[in-house]
Design an enzyme around this catalytic site. Sequence first.
Site: not given
Length: 257
Positions: A138, A148
Amino acid sequence: MTTALITGSTAGIGAAFARRLAADGHDLVLVARDTERLRDQATELHDRHRVEAEVLTADLSTDAGIEAVATRLTDPRRPVDLLVNNAGFGNKGRYLEVPLEDELTMLKVHCEAVLRLTSAATGAMRERRRGSVINLASVAAFVPRGTYGASKAWVVQFTQGVAKDLAGTGVRLMVLCPGFVRTEFHQRAGMGTDNIPKWMWLDADKVVTAALSDLTRGKTVSIPDPRYKALMGVAKVTPRSLLTGVTSKTGRKYGPQ
């Protein structure tokens, strides 16, 4: 006929990879936790594209689930030519607001599963001197934002390192780093998306098209949109302290899956 194995295949970018690869004539091994949903997906792709679509139910937050997929990847009778490590999720909340158990589960899926499955796939691919792996990360990997982002930064560094180590073996690796993609990701995590500008949203099918094009071109890192390429270019020259302030104020998490 080549075979692609896709984790997290029933939704989002994983489902987009399945549609595209089936349309291109690849047989599939579809991996997710929901058996019924997998069977429906396999039937649809087989009927529409006349490819073989194998179902493998596995929870990659468990050792048993990871081992089941690794075993399939190393089966010499049924070689896998492309592995797409797509499975992943997000946790709602800032650091210390998220239970430690949930953070550890994220690391299991985003890091340990990616490591073990990449190792299983590339070992078999190196023997055949052909094959490819796409690991989903990402753009959150490039900004300081909690577990994350840290887990996705690990995926980027890991993939780049393995790609270098396996150069010349016939095995290609690429890490895919999209921004906000219209999938079930945020809804599953209970995250609101009203504060995200419309121009920042990407289409999953277009992300996959760009990713496969970048893989063919031999790229190791794929950021599949000019807007995000520009944003990440700015991020590279912005002091980390400023990026931390921006991400803390927005509270946004870039979640592609």
